[in-house]
Every structure is written in structure tokens, then in C-alpha cells.
Design an enzyme around this catalytic site. Sequence first.
Site, PDB file in Angstrom:
ATOM      1  N   LYS A 107       8.029   0.006   0.846  1.00 34.41           N
ATOM      2  CA  LYS A 107       6.528  -0.435   0.940  1.00 34.41           C
ATOM      3  C   LYS A 107       6.392  -1.634   1.293  1.00 34.41           C
ATOM      4  O   LYS A 107       5.485  -1.897   2.431  1.00 34.41           O
ATOM      5  CB  LYS A 107       6.056  -0.228  -0.578  1.00 34.41           C
ATOM      6  CG  LYS A 107       5.467   1.298  -0.896  1.00 34.41           C
ATOM      7  CD  LYS A 107       4.752   1.509  -2.170  1.00 34.41           C
ATOM      8  CE  LYS A 107       4.663   2.856  -2.613  1.00 34.41           C
ATOM      9  NZ  LYS A 107       4.339   3.169  -3.868  1.00 34.41           N
TER      10      LYS A 107
ATOM     11  N   ASN B 200      -7.747   6.650 -12.236  1.00 28.47           N
ATOM     12  CA  ASN B 200      -6.267   6.513 -12.749  1.00 28.47           C
ATOM     13  C   ASN B 200      -6.191   5.658 -13.890  1.00 28.47           C
ATOM     14  O   ASN B 200      -7.294   5.334 -14.261  1.00 28.47           O
ATOM     15  CB  ASN B 200      -5.378   6.101 -11.796  1.00 28.47           C
ATOM     16  CG  ASN B 200      -5.720   4.621 -11.218  1.00 28.47           C
ATOM     17  OD1 ASN B 200      -5.840   3.693 -11.823  1.00 28.47           O
ATOM     18  ND2 ASN B 200      -6.111   4.882  -9.882  1.00 28.47           N
TER      19      ASN B 200
HETATM   20  N1  CTP Z   1      -2.941   0.371  -1.860  1.00 28.03           N
HETATM   21  C1  CTP Z   1      -4.041  -0.056  -1.292  1.00 28.03           C
HETATM   22  N2  CTP Z   1      -4.676   0.883  -0.427  1.00 28.03           N
HETATM   23  C2  CTP Z   1      -4.495   2.306  -0.841  1.00 28.03           C
HETATM   24  C3  CTP Z   1      -3.370   2.574  -1.792  1.00 28.03           C
HETATM   25  C4  CTP Z   1      -2.546   1.532  -2.236  1.00 28.03           C
HETATM   26  O1  CTP Z   1      -4.376  -1.228  -0.810  1.00 28.03           O
HETATM   27  N3  CTP Z   1      -5.065   3.155  -0.386  1.00 28.03           N
HETATM   28  C5  CTP Z   1      -2.084  -0.808  -2.382  1.00 28.03           C
HETATM   29  C6  CTP Z   1      -2.111  -0.986  -3.942  1.00 28.03           C
HETATM   30  O2  CTP Z   1      -3.202  -1.877  -4.405  1.00 28.03           O
HETATM   31  C7  CTP Z   1      -0.599  -1.648  -4.036  1.00 28.03           C
HETATM   32  C8  CTP Z   1      -0.010  -1.031  -2.861  1.00 28.03           C
HETATM   33  O3  CTP Z   1      -0.853  -0.699  -2.030  1.00 28.03           O
HETATM   34  O4  CTP Z   1      -0.899  -2.993  -4.139  1.00 28.03           O
HETATM   35  C9  CTP Z   1       1.014  -0.177  -3.419  1.00 28.03           C
HETATM   36  O5  CTP Z   1       0.169   0.803  -4.013  1.00 28.03           O
HETATM   37  P1  CTP Z   1       1.015   2.276  -4.498  1.00 28.03           P
HETATM   38  O6  CTP Z   1      -0.029   3.280  -4.984  1.00 28.03           O
HETATM   39  O7  CTP Z   1       2.256   2.079  -5.176  1.00 28.03           O
HETATM   40  O8  CTP Z   1       1.493   2.862  -3.035  1.00 28.03           O
HETATM   41  P2  CTP Z   1       0.890   3.843  -2.230  1.00 28.03           P
HETATM   42  O9  CTP Z   1       0.694   3.263  -0.810  1.00 28.03           O
HETATM   43  O10 CTP Z   1      -0.537   4.480  -2.580  1.00 28.03           O
HETATM   44  O11 CTP Z   1       2.136   4.939  -1.977  1.00 28.03           O
HETATM   45  P3  CTP Z   1       2.463   6.114  -2.892  1.00 28.03           P
HETATM   46  O12 CTP Z   1       1.260   6.551  -3.408  1.00 28.03           O
HETATM   47  O13 CTP Z   1       2.911   7.154  -1.862  1.00 28.03           O
HETATM   48  O14 CTP Z   1       3.439   5.463  -3.790  1.00 28.03           O
END
Ligand code: CTP
Length: 405
Positions: A338, A209
Site C-alpha cells: 500500500k 464499517n
Molecule cells: N483510503 C482512502 N480512500 C479510500 C480507501 C482507503 O483514502 N477510498 C485510505 C485509508 O484512510 C487508509 C489507507 O487508504 O489510510 C488504506 O486503507 P485500506 O482500507 O486499508 O486500503 P484500501 O486502499 O481500501 O485497500 P483494500 O481495501 O484492498 O485493503
Amino acid sequence: MLSGKNILLGITGGIAAYKICELVRIYKRANANVKVVCTPNALNFVTKLTLQSLSQNDVATEQFEIDNFKPEHISYADEADIFVIAPATANTISKIANGIADNLLTSIVAAFKKPIIIAPAMNCNMWSNPFVQENLQKLINNGFLTVPPESGFLACGTTGEGRLASLDKIFDKTVEILNCKNKILTGKKVIITAGGTIEDIDPVRYISNYSSGKMGISIADCAYSQGAETILITTKDVVKPYKVIKVKSALEMQQAIFDEFDDTDYIFMAAAVADFRVKNFNEQKIKKTESNEMTIELIKNPDILKSLCDKKANSNSSVKIVGFCAETENLIDYAKAKIKNKGCDYIVANDVSRKDIGFSSDENEVYLIDKNLDVEKFEKQSKALIAEKIIGEVYAKSRNLCNIK
Ligand code: CTP
């Protein structure tokens, strides 16, 4: 040694209060500006006049003696560089640990965002009382500094642990903290993750990403400059004066954090972790075929943040876990959801749809949300300044919200 420093000295109602008259003199001799605040019971052991004469300042006890535009507990909290509470009785320790603010001294503590030193003194049986110990531990877990009591002959006629630490020790601790220029993370272990994870498809291709890692790296730099033992776990190539662990995939990142988890005080999960990885990594480069389509099967990665919060909940750890949330719409609502779903202590939310504060930008504008869903906005500024604000506020909030573990 303490020239220009403003020390707020809190005295509570124990016999060791009489010794604090001398501590005021010691601070004054070191050129500190000293203000004293007493609990009503402290004045059973020392007089206001004595403390006023020694500190050359007014001595406050009552909560509603307002003589300027700010409520007194706020102006005291704003002016001081450090709050030293000596002696701290079992009663005051337990009140602070439970968020009670029923006199001026405990109200100032509730509003105080800089270092607080607690020097307990009490009878040895009170000192060993499990509730008192539990409450003191709560304070330590939330960033309060202590100068533990010593063993010896106690005023109540018994011998044991509970005698106020020597004034030299309290003075030395004050100098140590103030001369660290209020480095709020001295002695703390902080883990920060940064950058987007890289999920291999075959030896030459991957899924990732746009995360540049800049926000996380700024937080690591700030933690280091604030005196923390800093561990940056990142997918980016960086050379730093602190420990950097280079990882690639979400699984590697999770393993690295778990390996470092013990004794950690703060975790900042700023990395953009891929939610999915390729189900079947291809050992050889995938060749194109005649077909115009191709399918890559993905499998869910672990949610590292959630797994850390679960690990904390199942251990004695008092680590404060900060998640990050990058959204393109409904920022605050998604962020609030979240923090609840993942169980972290704080979440930092930013809008990645905006070009001026997006992924590779040097600036950011974020919202810090705590477990009570209180939202604080940090206006657009450099990522370095945002990092300072996040660390300062998380430190201050974690210390004041004692009952949120
Ligand atoms: N995160 C994590 N492990 C994952 C995905 C996310 O630890 N597999 C953590 C990221 O480092 C961040 C937080 O969760 O601190 C939120 O990440 P985000 O990508 O915004 O949320 P997601 O849980 O992936 O939700 P979505 O993709 O549905 O927005």
C-alpha cells in the site's frame, strides 16, 4: 531560565565562531548545562581551551574519541534537549541536508531526534547561492528551526546579508523552544481523519464499517497537545478544543481535506474510507418487494489517500502523508504494497482480526513503515500512547530523512 536544560552547541568553521564563546556564557548564566561540539575547521577560529573553560565541559571534535560504552555521536544525541548549530556554514548546512555525516557534528545531527536550531552565517554571495538556499529550505521543510542571518558589515569586508543573527535572538529562540517543553508540532498544521465513512443507500439506510475513530481521534488529541494547529475531519460527533469538521461520506471527506490542504505539514489518514458508494441514491425509502433478493449497485469512491499523494507530487508541498492499513491477514506485506501503490510517506498497519486491539478497543499494537520499507513495531498499549509514538517517530524520521520528500 534554562535551569536543568542540556544544550548541545555545535560550532562550524566560520569567523562568527568567535562570537559563540559569548553565547556559551549567556546559556551558562541562564543555568543551562552546555556541551560544545566543533567541526575540525571551527578550531581554526576558536580554541578548545576557551570553549572548555567557558562551558565547564569537555569539547568534542573527533568522531572516534570513545570513552564510554556508547558511540560518542549517540550519547551526545541522547543527552541533549536541543542542538543549536551556530554559526552554521554553507558547507555544514548542505551536508546535513544531504544526509552526509562525515564528522562528529554532522553525525550527531543524523542521530538527533529533538529540536535543532540552525543559525547560518557566511559571506553574502554564499548566502544567496541557490544551492545553499535550496539546502536550507530542505532543512526547514523537515522540521529544523532557523534563526536567519542579518544584514550588515561582514568580516570579509563587504556589506550584505549573511551576518550571524544577534546572540540575543539565538538565545530567545532556544528559550522559546525549550519552554514549549519540546512541543514538537508548534507552528505546524496537522490534518487527521477519523471514523468510518457513511454511504447512504436511501434516507434511512447506509453502508459503513466498524471503525470507532478512536485511533484517529487520539492522534488529533496528541497533535493538539504537541502544539499543532489541529484539524480533525471525522464522521463521529466529538467536541474538542481544536477544529473539528464533521463529514459523512468519502466524497465529503475528500472535499474537506482538499479545502484545508494548503500549508499543511502532516496528514494522518486514519479514517476507514468506504471503497464504494451506492451508485443511485434512492430519494425515497426503498420498499421491500416480493423477491427474496435485492441488488444494490455500487460505484468506486476516490482513493482519498492516493489523491492527496498525487496532489503533493504535483505541488511544492512538503506535507508528510501518513496512511493507515487495517488488515486481517498478511499485515506487513499488504502494508508495504500500500505504501508503494498509494505513494504516502508512512503507513501505520494494524491487525483488526485481533479482538484485543480491534476496532472499538482502547488499545492498539501497530507497525510503522516508512518509504524505505523499514518496519518499527509499537507494542500493545493504549491508543493515546500509540498516538504519541506515531507522532514522535514520524516527526523524528521526517526530519532526519531529508532526502525523502
Ligand atoms: N483510503 C482512502 N480512500 C479510500 C480507501 C482507503 O483514502 N477510498 C485510505 C485509508 O484512510 C487508509 C489507507 O487508504 O489510510 C488504506 O486503507 P485500506 O482500507 O486499508 O486500503 P484500501 O486502499 O481500501 O485497500 P483494500 O481495501 O484492498 O485493503
